[in-house]
Design an enzyme around this catalytic site. Structure first.
Site, PDB file in Angstrom:
ATOM      1  N   PRO A  14      -1.286   3.758  -6.658  1.00 35.84           N
ATOM      2  CA  PRO A  14      -1.623   2.911  -5.513  1.00 35.84           C
ATOM      3  C   PRO A  14      -2.629   3.530  -4.545  1.00 35.84           C
ATOM      4  O   PRO A  14      -2.547   4.719  -4.225  1.00 35.84           O
ATOM      5  CB  PRO A  14      -0.281   2.729  -4.802  1.00 35.84           C
ATOM      6  CG  PRO A  14       0.739   2.923  -5.854  1.00 35.84           C
ATOM      7  CD  PRO A  14       0.159   3.896  -6.840  1.00 35.84           C
ATOM      8  N   ASN A  15      -3.548   2.693  -4.130  1.00 33.39           N
ATOM      9  CA  ASN A  15      -4.551   2.984  -3.096  1.00 33.39           C
ATOM     10  C   ASN A  15      -5.666   3.918  -3.556  1.00 33.39           C
ATOM     11  O   ASN A  15      -6.628   4.132  -2.810  1.00 33.39           O
ATOM     12  CB  ASN A  15      -3.895   3.550  -1.820  1.00 33.39           C
ATOM     13  CG  ASN A  15      -2.969   2.556  -1.172  1.00 33.39           C
ATOM     14  OD1 ASN A  15      -3.369   1.409  -0.931  1.00 33.39           O
ATOM     15  ND2 ASN A  15      -1.728   2.937  -0.919  1.00 33.39           N
ATOM     16  N   ARG A  22     -11.154   5.275   1.879  1.00 42.92           N
ATOM     17  CA  ARG A  22      -9.810   5.546   2.397  1.00 42.92           C
ATOM     18  C   ARG A  22      -9.738   6.963   2.974  1.00 42.92           C
ATOM     19  O   ARG A  22      -9.945   7.936   2.235  1.00 42.92           O
ATOM     20  CB  ARG A  22      -8.860   5.432   1.213  1.00 42.92           C
ATOM     21  CG  ARG A  22      -7.460   5.807   1.500  1.00 42.92           C
ATOM     22  CD  ARG A  22      -6.651   5.917   0.227  1.00 42.92           C
ATOM     23  NE  ARG A  22      -5.300   6.251   0.593  1.00 42.92           N
ATOM     24  CZ  ARG A  22      -4.413   6.791  -0.206  1.00 42.92           C
ATOM     25  NH1 ARG A  22      -4.745   7.042  -1.475  1.00 42.92           N
ATOM     26  NH2 ARG A  22      -3.225   7.079   0.222  1.00 42.92           N
ATOM     27  N   TYR A  27      -9.325  12.546   1.745  1.00 43.86           N
ATOM     28  CA  TYR A  27      -9.519  12.345   0.300  1.00 43.86           C
ATOM     29  C   TYR A  27     -10.971  12.468  -0.169  1.00 43.86           C
ATOM     30  O   TYR A  27     -11.237  12.397  -1.361  1.00 43.86           O
ATOM     31  CB  TYR A  27      -8.975  10.968  -0.104  1.00 43.86           C
ATOM     32  CG  TYR A  27      -7.487  10.821   0.159  1.00 43.86           C
ATOM     33  CD1 TYR A  27      -6.569  11.648  -0.487  1.00 43.86           C
ATOM     34  CD2 TYR A  27      -6.997   9.882   1.063  1.00 43.86           C
ATOM     35  CE1 TYR A  27      -5.200  11.534  -0.241  1.00 43.86           C
ATOM     36  CE2 TYR A  27      -5.634   9.750   1.309  1.00 43.86           C
ATOM     37  CZ  TYR A  27      -4.748  10.587   0.649  1.00 43.86           C
ATOM     38  OH  TYR A  27      -3.400  10.472   0.888  1.00 43.86           O
ATOM     39  N   ASN A  79      -2.476  10.928 -11.148  1.00 44.90           N
ATOM     40  CA  ASN A  79      -2.305  11.013  -9.700  1.00 44.90           C
ATOM     41  C   ASN A  79      -1.539   9.752  -9.313  1.00 44.90           C
ATOM     42  O   ASN A  79      -2.119   8.672  -9.232  1.00 44.90           O
ATOM     43  CB  ASN A  79      -3.655  11.061  -8.981  1.00 44.90           C
ATOM     44  CG  ASN A  79      -3.461  11.176  -7.480  1.00 44.90           C
ATOM     45  OD1 ASN A  79      -2.360  10.989  -6.959  1.00 44.90           O
ATOM     46  ND2 ASN A  79      -4.532  11.479  -6.767  1.00 44.90           N
ATOM     47  N   ALA A  82       1.283   7.456  -3.705  1.00 37.13           N
ATOM     48  CA  ALA A  82       2.556   7.495  -2.974  1.00 37.13           C
ATOM     49  C   ALA A  82       3.778   7.376  -3.892  1.00 37.13           C
ATOM     50  O   ALA A  82       4.885   7.770  -3.501  1.00 37.13           O
ATOM     51  CB  ALA A  82       2.572   6.394  -1.923  1.00 37.13           C
ATOM     52  N   HIS A  85       6.278  10.337  -4.515  1.00 36.73           N
ATOM     53  CA  HIS A  85       7.360  10.742  -3.622  1.00 36.73           C
ATOM     54  C   HIS A  85       8.594   9.852  -3.731  1.00 36.73           C
ATOM     55  O   HIS A  85       9.619  10.152  -3.131  1.00 36.73           O
ATOM     56  CB  HIS A  85       6.854  10.753  -2.173  1.00 36.73           C
ATOM     57  CG  HIS A  85       5.482  11.344  -2.049  1.00 36.73           C
ATOM     58  ND1 HIS A  85       5.218  12.655  -2.367  1.00 36.73           N
ATOM     59  CD2 HIS A  85       4.283  10.801  -1.686  1.00 36.73           C
ATOM     60  CE1 HIS A  85       3.927  12.897  -2.197  1.00 36.73           C
ATOM     61  NE2 HIS A  85       3.341  11.791  -1.780  1.00 36.73           N
ATOM     62  N   ASP A  92      11.020   8.499 -15.095  1.00 34.79           N
ATOM     63  CA  ASP A  92      11.664   8.141 -16.367  1.00 34.79           C
ATOM     64  C   ASP A  92      10.625   7.722 -17.407  1.00 34.79           C
ATOM     65  O   ASP A  92      10.738   8.074 -18.581  1.00 34.79           O
ATOM     66  CB  ASP A  92      12.678   7.002 -16.154  1.00 34.79           C
ATOM     67  CG  ASP A  92      13.921   7.468 -15.407  1.00 34.79           C
ATOM     68  OD1 ASP A  92      14.128   8.684 -15.285  1.00 34.79           O
ATOM     69  OD2 ASP A  92      14.683   6.592 -14.938  1.00 34.79           O
ATOM     70  N   GLU A 103      -0.074  16.624 -13.200  1.00 30.61           N
ATOM     71  CA  GLU A 103      -0.019  15.829 -11.961  1.00 30.61           C
ATOM     72  C   GLU A 103      -1.110  16.353 -11.025  1.00 30.61           C
ATOM     73  O   GLU A 103      -1.163  17.553 -10.750  1.00 30.61           O
ATOM     74  CB  GLU A 103       1.375  16.026 -11.330  1.00 30.61           C
ATOM     75  CG  GLU A 103       1.558  15.320 -10.003  1.00 30.61           C
ATOM     76  CD  GLU A 103       2.930  15.646  -9.377  1.00 30.61           C
ATOM     77  OE1 GLU A 103       3.831  16.172 -10.082  1.00 30.61           O
ATOM     78  OE2 GLU A 103       3.075  15.382  -8.172  1.00 30.61           O
ATOM     79  N   HIS A 105      -3.187  15.903  -7.294  1.00 30.18           N
ATOM     80  CA  HIS A 105      -3.332  15.307  -5.963  1.00 30.18           C
ATOM     81  C   HIS A 105      -4.598  15.844  -5.328  1.00 30.18           C
ATOM     82  O   HIS A 105      -4.845  17.057  -5.365  1.00 30.18           O
ATOM     83  CB  HIS A 105      -2.127  15.644  -5.072  1.00 30.18           C
ATOM     84  CG  HIS A 105      -0.860  15.082  -5.621  1.00 30.18           C
ATOM     85  ND1 HIS A 105      -0.543  13.747  -5.520  1.00 30.18           N
ATOM     86  CD2 HIS A 105       0.138  15.655  -6.331  1.00 30.18           C
ATOM     87  CE1 HIS A 105       0.611  13.534  -6.136  1.00 30.18           C
ATOM     88  NE2 HIS A 105       1.044  14.673  -6.639  1.00 30.18           N
ATOM     89  N   ARG A 112       0.966  18.568   4.292  1.00 29.08           N
ATOM     90  CA  ARG A 112       0.955  17.276   4.980  1.00 29.08           C
ATOM     91  C   ARG A 112       2.357  16.921   5.493  1.00 29.08           C
ATOM     92  O   ARG A 112       3.197  17.788   5.660  1.00 29.08           O
ATOM     93  CB  ARG A 112       0.370  16.220   4.038  1.00 29.08           C
ATOM     94  CG  ARG A 112      -1.056  16.591   3.607  1.00 29.08           C
ATOM     95  CD  ARG A 112      -1.698  15.529   2.768  1.00 29.08           C
ATOM     96  NE  ARG A 112      -1.825  14.279   3.517  1.00 29.08           N
ATOM     97  CZ  ARG A 112      -2.093  13.090   2.958  1.00 29.08           C
ATOM     98  NH1 ARG A 112      -2.254  13.009   1.649  1.00 29.08           N
ATOM     99  NH2 ARG A 112      -2.197  12.011   3.706  1.00 29.08           N
TER     100      ARG A 112
HETATM  101  C1  DQA Z   1      -2.228  11.670  -3.028  1.00 30.30           C
HETATM  102  C2  DQA Z   1      -1.164  12.191  -2.056  1.00 30.30           C
HETATM  103  C3  DQA Z   1      -0.096  11.138  -1.784  1.00 30.30           C
HETATM  104  O1  DQA Z   1       0.838  11.615  -0.832  1.00 30.30           O
HETATM  105  C4  DQA Z   1      -0.729   9.872  -1.229  1.00 30.30           C
HETATM  106  O2  DQA Z   1       0.252   8.876  -1.059  1.00 30.30           O
HETATM  107  C5  DQA Z   1      -1.849   9.383  -2.059  1.00 30.30           C
HETATM  108  C6  DQA Z   1      -2.808  10.362  -2.583  1.00 30.30           C
HETATM  109  C7  DQA Z   1      -3.375  12.677  -3.202  1.00 30.30           C
HETATM  110  O3  DQA Z   1      -4.137  12.508  -4.151  1.00 30.30           O
HETATM  111  O4  DQA Z   1      -3.543  13.588  -2.393  1.00 30.30           O
HETATM  112  O5  DQA Z   1      -2.031   8.200  -2.246  1.00 30.30           O
HETATM  113  O6  DQA Z   1      -1.608  11.503  -4.309  1.00 30.30           O
END
Ligand code: DQA
Length: 151
Positions: A14-15, A22, A27, A79, A82, A85, A92, A103, A105, A112
């Site tokens: 997401p996002n 953003r 980022y 990645n 959110a 978390h 799963d 993974e 980020h 953070r």
């Molecule tokens: C993120 C870190 C996450 O906490 C956040 O919700 C994101 C981006 C990162 O790439 O730093 O959407 O995964």
């Protein structure tokens, strides 16, 4: 017979489709397309085939994981945004796979807000790469490449 390259799936949650617009202070200014294009160039250089996927929806990401499970992928770079978390379902879903999962980020989640310090995936992935911006995806690709060469 055609020479089939190992396929690595790059999945963003997401996002992350809003990268570049953003919170650029957190980022960076690169869009997801720009990041993916550069990663694709790097992958070609090391003989890997990448597939890219992004969704803002947990269930759609799970459907995608079920689809790629059938292909027996060589690796997964994810990645989860959110969902990192919160998502037991994503955890799963990733537990289906025996291939290396990295993974990524862009930000260092440990620097953070406290709610970002916990990753539901931390103990089931091969490793995490945090805080290196878009370079983190390249580091993940490199790690998977090295692992595949070692087998
Ligand atoms: C993120 C870190 C996450 O906490 C956040 O919700 C994101 C981006 C990162 O790439 O730093 O959407 O995964």
């Amino acid at each position: 017979m055609k020479n089939v390259k190992p396929r690595v799936h790059v999945i963003n949650g997401p996002n992350l489709n809003m990268l570049g617009k953003r919170e650029p202070g957190v980022y960076g200014i690169a869009s997801l397309d720009e990041i993916n294009q550069q990663l694709d160039v790097a992958a070609k250089g090391c003989g890997l085939e990448l597939s890219f996927f992004q969704s803002n929806h947990e269930g759609i990401i799970l459907d995608k994981l079920h689809e790629i499970f059938e292909e027996n992928p060589a690796g997964i770079i994810i990645n989860p945004g959110a969902l990192t978390h919160t998502s037991v379902a994503l955890r799963d879903g990733l537990l289906l796979f025996s291939c290396p999962i990295v993974e990524v980020h862009l930000s260092n989640i440990h620097k953070r807000e406290p709610f970002r310090h916990k990753s539901m995936l931390a103990d089931i992935v091969m490793g995490q790469i945090l805080g290196f911006g878009p370079q983190g995806y390249h580091m993940a690709l490199n790690a998977i490449h090295q692992l595949l060469q070692a087998v």
